[in-house]
Design a protein around this motif. Sequence first.
Motif, PDB file in Angstrom:
ATOM      1  N   LEU B  13      60.663  50.760  14.047  1.00 54.80           N
ATOM      2  CA  LEU B  13      60.430  52.012  14.774  1.00 54.80           C
ATOM      3  C   LEU B  13      59.211  52.738  14.211  1.00 54.80           C
ATOM      4  N   ILE B  14      59.170  52.825  12.879  1.00 49.80           N
ATOM      5  CA  ILE B  14      58.045  53.552  12.264  1.00 49.80           C
ATOM      6  C   ILE B  14      56.742  52.807  12.530  1.00 49.80           C
ATOM      7  N   ILE B  15      56.809  51.492  12.472  1.00 52.66           N
ATOM      8  CA  ILE B  15      55.593  50.720  12.767  1.00 52.66           C
ATOM      9  C   ILE B  15      55.093  51.044  14.164  1.00 52.66           C
ATOM     10  N   GLY B  16      56.035  51.067  15.113  1.00 52.21           N
ATOM     11  CA  GLY B  16      55.641  51.369  16.485  1.00 52.21           C
ATOM     12  C   GLY B  16      55.020  52.751  16.597  1.00 52.21           C
ATOM     13  N   LEU B  17      55.691  53.752  16.003  1.00 53.60           N
ATOM     14  CA  LEU B  17      55.188  55.126  16.104  1.00 53.60           C
ATOM     15  C   LEU B  17      53.801  55.256  15.477  1.00 53.60           C
ATOM     16  N   SER B  18      53.665  54.668  14.287  1.00 51.23           N
ATOM     17  CA  SER B  18      52.389  54.868  13.608  1.00 51.23           C
ATOM     18  C   SER B  18      51.278  54.061  14.279  1.00 51.23           C
ATOM     19  N   LEU B  19      51.624  52.907  14.833  1.00 55.58           N
ATOM     20  CA  LEU B  19      50.601  52.166  15.597  1.00 55.58           C
ATOM     21  C   LEU B  19      50.115  53.004  16.756  1.00 55.58           C
ATOM     22  N   PHE B  20      51.048  53.672  17.418  1.00 55.61           N
ATOM     23  CA  PHE B  20      50.688  54.539  18.536  1.00 55.61           C
ATOM     24  C   PHE B  20      49.685  55.589  18.082  1.00 55.61           C
ATOM     25  N   GLN B  21      49.983  56.232  16.955  1.00 57.21           N
ATOM     26  CA  GLN B  21      49.089  57.272  16.449  1.00 57.21           C
ATOM     27  C   GLN B  21      47.719  56.699  16.066  1.00 57.21           C
ATOM     28  N   VAL B  22      47.759  55.566  15.390  1.00 58.60           N
ATOM     29  CA  VAL B  22      46.489  54.965  14.948  1.00 58.60           C
ATOM     30  C   VAL B  22      45.588  54.697  16.139  1.00 58.60           C
ATOM     31  N   ILE B  23      46.200  54.228  17.212  1.00 59.07           N
ATOM     32  CA  ILE B  23      45.385  53.827  18.348  1.00 59.07           C
ATOM     33  C   ILE B  23      44.997  55.028  19.205  1.00 59.07           C
ATOM     34  N   ILE B  24      45.906  55.942  19.399  1.00 59.33           N
ATOM     35  CA  ILE B  24      45.670  56.999  20.383  1.00 59.33           C
ATOM     36  C   ILE B  24      44.991  58.215  19.765  1.00 59.33           C
ATOM     37  N   ASN B  25      45.385  58.607  18.560  1.00 56.93           N
ATOM     38  CA  ASN B  25      44.884  59.880  18.042  1.00 56.93           C
ATOM     39  C   ASN B  25      43.413  59.777  17.659  1.00 56.93           C
ATOM     40  N   PRO B  26      42.573  60.656  18.225  1.00 53.65           N
ATOM     41  CA  PRO B  26      41.138  60.524  17.960  1.00 53.65           C
ATOM     42  C   PRO B  26      40.703  61.106  16.612  1.00 53.65           C
ATOM     43  N   LEU B  33      46.346  59.036   8.094  1.00 57.20           N
ATOM     44  CA  LEU B  33      47.748  59.303   7.753  1.00 57.20           C
ATOM     45  C   LEU B  33      48.663  58.320   8.475  1.00 57.20           C
ATOM     46  N   ALA B  34      48.383  58.117   9.756  1.00 56.28           N
ATOM     47  CA  ALA B  34      49.225  57.196  10.513  1.00 56.28           C
ATOM     48  C   ALA B  34      49.143  55.796   9.925  1.00 56.28           C
ATOM     49  N   PHE B  35      47.941  55.442   9.479  1.00 56.73           N
ATOM     50  CA  PHE B  35      47.803  54.120   8.879  1.00 56.73           C
ATOM     51  C   PHE B  35      48.634  54.017   7.603  1.00 56.73           C
ATOM     52  N   ASN B  36      48.640  55.116   6.841  1.00 59.69           N
ATOM     53  CA  ASN B  36      49.417  55.141   5.613  1.00 59.69           C
ATOM     54  C   ASN B  36      50.896  54.907   5.904  1.00 59.69           C
ATOM     55  N   LEU B  37      51.358  55.607   6.941  1.00 64.62           N
ATOM     56  CA  LEU B  37      52.755  55.466   7.350  1.00 64.62           C
ATOM     57  C   LEU B  37      53.038  54.029   7.772  1.00 64.62           C
TER      58      LEU B  37
ATOM     59  N   PRO C 545      40.666  53.366  21.470  1.00 66.99           N
ATOM     60  CA  PRO C 545      41.976  53.025  22.043  1.00 66.99           C
ATOM     61  C   PRO C 545      41.949  51.687  22.772  1.00 66.99           C
ATOM     62  N   VAL C 546      40.846  51.401  23.433  1.00 66.71           N
ATOM     63  CA  VAL C 546      40.784  50.124  24.161  1.00 66.71           C
ATOM     64  C   VAL C 546      40.863  48.959  23.181  1.00 66.71           C
ATOM     65  N   ALA C 547      40.049  49.061  22.122  1.00 62.70           N
ATOM     66  CA  ALA C 547      40.042  47.963  21.151  1.00 62.70           C
ATOM     67  C   ALA C 547      41.408  47.849  20.471  1.00 62.70           C
ATOM     68  N   GLY C 548      42.008  49.011  20.141  1.00 63.23           N
ATOM     69  CA  GLY C 548      43.312  48.976  19.485  1.00 63.23           C
ATOM     70  C   GLY C 548      44.358  48.329  20.374  1.00 63.23           C
ATOM     71  N   LEU C 549      44.357  48.737  21.629  1.00 65.42           N
ATOM     72  CA  LEU C 549      45.341  48.149  22.541  1.00 65.42           C
ATOM     73  C   LEU C 549      45.064  46.669  22.742  1.00 65.42           C
ATOM     74  N   ALA C 550      43.783  46.309  22.783  1.00 67.40           N
ATOM     75  CA  ALA C 550      43.446  44.890  22.932  1.00 67.40           C
ATOM     76  C   ALA C 550      44.002  44.101  21.752  1.00 67.40           C
ATOM     77  N   LEU C 551      43.893  44.693  20.571  1.00 71.50           N
ATOM     78  CA  LEU C 551      44.394  44.011  19.374  1.00 71.50           C
ATOM     79  C   LEU C 551      45.899  43.784  19.490  1.00 71.50           C
ATOM     80  N   LEU C 552      46.622  44.849  19.835  1.00 69.14           N
ATOM     81  CA  LEU C 552      48.074  44.688  19.967  1.00 69.14           C
ATOM     82  C   LEU C 552      48.415  43.729  21.097  1.00 69.14           C
TER      83      LEU C 552
END
Lengths: 489, 110, 564
Positions: B13-26, B33-37, C545-552
């Motif tokens: 669950l935490i992996i999923g949440l933090s991956l979301f943050q890593v990818i989406i948060n600009p 921080l998300a990467f740390n988590l 985000p595009v690259a990140g999603l591509a990776l996943l």
Amino acid sequence: MTELAVFGGKQLVVLALIMPLLGALLAFTIGGRTARWIALLTALVELVVVVSLAWIVVDQQIVVEYQLGGWEPPLGVRLRADGATVLVLLTATVVMTATMISAHADWQPLPDQHETRAGLVFWTLLPALWAAFNTVLLSQDLFNLFVALEILTFCAVPLVCLNGKAETFAAALRYLLFALLGSVLYLLGAGLIYGLWGTLDIGLLALEISKLNRYPPALSLALGLMTAGLMAKTAIVPLHLWLPPAHAGAPAPVSAILSAVVVKAAFVVLLRLWFELMPGSADTMVAQTQGVLGGLAIVLGGVLALRQSRLKPMIAYSTIAQMGYLFLVFPLAGAASAWGAGLLHLCSHALAKAALFLAAGQIITHFGDDRIDHLAGLGHVMPLTLLAFGVAGFSLMGLPPTGGFVAKWWLLQAAIETGHWGWAVPILFGGLLTAGYVFRVLAVALRPAATPALAASTVPHTANAMILLLALSSLLLGLAALGTGLPPQ
Amino acid sequence: MVASTWFGLGAALIIGLSLFQVIINPEPLRKVLAFNLLGSAVFVLFGVLARRGGGRIDGVAFADPVPQALIITGLVVAFAATVLAVALVLRLLQAECATQDHDTECRIDD
Amino acid sequence: MTIQWLLPVALATPLVALLTALCSRLRPWLPNLLWLLPLPALVAAVLALHGIPLAFTLSGLSFALDQPGAMLLAAAALLWSLAGLAVPAVLDQPSATRLSLWWLPTLAGSLAVFGAADLLSFYLAYAIVGMSSWGLIGHADHIQARHAAGGYLIFALSGELCVLMACVLLAAPLSAQTGLSFDAVTAALPSSPWRHAAVGLLMLGLGIKIGLVPLHSWMPLAYSAAPPVAAAVIAGAASKAGIIGLIRLLPIAEGLMSTWGLMLAVLGLVTAFYGLLIGVKQRQPAAVLAYSSISQLGLTASLLGVGLMSAEPLSRAAAVFYAAHHLLVKGVLFLALALIMVSGARWRVLLGVTLLGLSLAGLPLTAGFLAKLGLKPILGDGTIGLLASLAAAGTTLLMLHFVRRLAATQPVSPTVLAPQAWLALGLLSLAALIVPWLLVPLSLGQPMRLALGLPVDQIPIWNVPWSLTRWIEFWQQLISAPGLGKALWQVLWPLLFGGLIALALWLPPLPPGDVLLLVERLGLRIVCRIGEQIQRLEHHLRAWPVAGLALLGLVLLFAVMLMG
């Protein structure tokens, strides 16, 4: 006699790791003006070590293995040097040494300074990076590979922002974060694999995997994670977002190392995974996908390189395209020549790309402009640098008899041998694109200058010599490969 | 369900949440921080592996020591990564503030 | 299943909507509802294709959906719905409301004609669609439209009288016991004393509808006078009433029909070439499309004619598919014209139009390729087959000509269209590209097998319910067929031939050093354009985000691939 030599080989394997590390530590602790000389000395010693190691491995046709602390796998960590490893090791050594020598005059402290920040970082982190790269090459343990890849990244990132401009910090951060994302995925995969068999040694895992006729879900996920994570670090399209700003923004010697050496590390691990862990995976969908992405990278990188207006971004995009060639190895793995082609391409690209970046660096410093349209008169001012640039460019293009040519030749052979003719299209088309961007530079550079007042070249002879050496090594590599006849298996 | 399953699911669950943050948060710092988590969650997973690989000797439970050793190494690596990333974020902010207005946002996204 | 109410509801919906027009308060809403009204018919058609029999009888008029009818109904309902979606966008409010009053009865007739199951209901629907089209054609308030509508009315009325007379003659030998169903009609015809008169009148009447030379002249006038969005449904859907009539009412029986069949085939081919020849000389895009319709319908007619000559029931299956494909594509082309006439030419639309236009000529991988492949076993490799191939070459030329004229179309005052119009065009284009692929095993199964040299087993031509597994199985067989390469070439060469002619005709005067200069000038521009696009694409790829999603995405993809 052989046993004695093997014993010597073992020492050399360890020395190859320790020497640059030692250099880095010494350079950091002593610092000042001495750091440069320590690093250069390290490079020379390492050159001797690696050449001797290569001599032993090639001459006696053996594989040198060393178990750290005498611990055997599954618990212990193995170091291993075979012919392929040694070739890459040697290439990296040549690139590193040549780059260091050509950059020896950069970041000189002013007479009243003790040291420059950039100089210290460069001369410390470069040997450290080298040690990490050698570890990646020699290690046989999945977790050890992870640590080595991380150290490699940590050394490369500060080098990217050596000149302290805001955009290079952004580029470095972007590079770091994306590389970290890739590493975490890799680590997760490695963890899952440990959970399955309780070992991280590639040799033992290959044995276990060869017993399976169907991959369990955990293994599939683990391999997916590791493959994708490593691909993020090789900057294959569409995961290349970090490469152009980082490689184009860094100082030229750093760009040379990043493009020639650092991106290759993750690729070497990928090769390990797919050729050693899972031999015979050429026809799997994953290999095909990797090939497709490689083809995409060739086209996208080539076109983007053609459309850049500045020299360094152009060379950076060229790296993306050339990494694409490497990924064609996976779908063609069924052919005997594919493995050798990949290896040869990796090495010849490393040499040629380092030459290109170093030449670009000299052009920026001494010609004062890296806009491609403004390069007229370059041939007159810096003929030797341009010659090196041209030779390296020819190797990228794949003109005979360069290493790039032989690599492409073998790749095409593999495409024909496996019957997958389609892969020949990106190989040939990519060559066309490469020719486009190399000749674009040469055509402008050979034109007479608009303002004839340009002074003659003040490029230091050592730098020119090193760039030429790199470019010619790429050429000689091709001749040597042609000399061996059939591609190595 | 046994505890290791719960821990595994939690880590996922935490992996999923933090991956979301890593990818989406600009924002770079959020990404760090998300990467740390994310790293921490992976280490929890390693802990689960250690427990599953363990056993009992004379009634005393023990865990597989290798993943634990890996966690320790990984922690050091993650720490180094975080320090480096934070230093870069800091330098990036300083460099941007030196050249631009103070209220411009520092982003590494396009 | 008590789903039987669906068919009457589907056919009555437009008429009910027409009733609401009596209320002046509701009337302005009508144009916005046009897209909804054909949807019940679409559902009914899809159900029928899945093998659920739908039928009803209302005071002697019987309607039923068999597979040929359902196929054409599905395509027609799609076209009507999406063209209806575009109506409020391309016409202003009062004009659209006025159009709706004619749109609805035409829609009702056009849908019903495919569901008609006996002579009477067929004639009723046929007459409705023919008459109410008049209102659509004469919609615009200018002299040209009135002239065209008048011309259309004369042709249509005479045609309908011929069909009426033919229907009476066809019904004459039937008794109350046998009823007026199509089967009874075609069974009784060979022994009827009025058979030649009936068939002759029928071909005359239906020939007017589908514009067989020399009965075609109303068509270009009408299509260029009508609002293009209305022309889309008339040329696409309404004109197929003639085709379904030929299919339903002419019996396939050895001997009897050979002369008439030969006549139909010859007339059809003449029409096909006549349409092409006159079409390339037209300047108005709508007129070009009208002549293309004449040509395509002529080809369909000749296909049916050859089928009658050789008593080959497969010809009908191929004709239904060909007609359904033409229905959708012609709808797209007219709709694109309608939008471009309001907002100006856009290269993306032109690109899509080119693709679909070449689909009519049989471009491989488009649905038109399948349609052309279906003709092969019926027309054979002889003279008629060659002529059909030449017609395809001509169609290539004509379609490229259309695209050129379309690109030159400039609205007087370009306005921004509502997004629903582009949505309608996009969806219809997609449907024209995809739907025929789905329908192939139903009608074109046997012709395709024959064309590709596969054994034709005992599968009936019609009435095998559509199902996904059967569909996949069908394509697996076809893709591995040995004759695929040859068939591909047979369809491709006319296309290349036509393209070459087009190139030769439109090549600007060449400077010395011809090709190189041309390539330099034209090629460089194209290459730069492509390069720009690639650069833009790459820029998007480099967003975090595009690259990140591509990776996943790659992680999951690889994991799934390795598991599979």
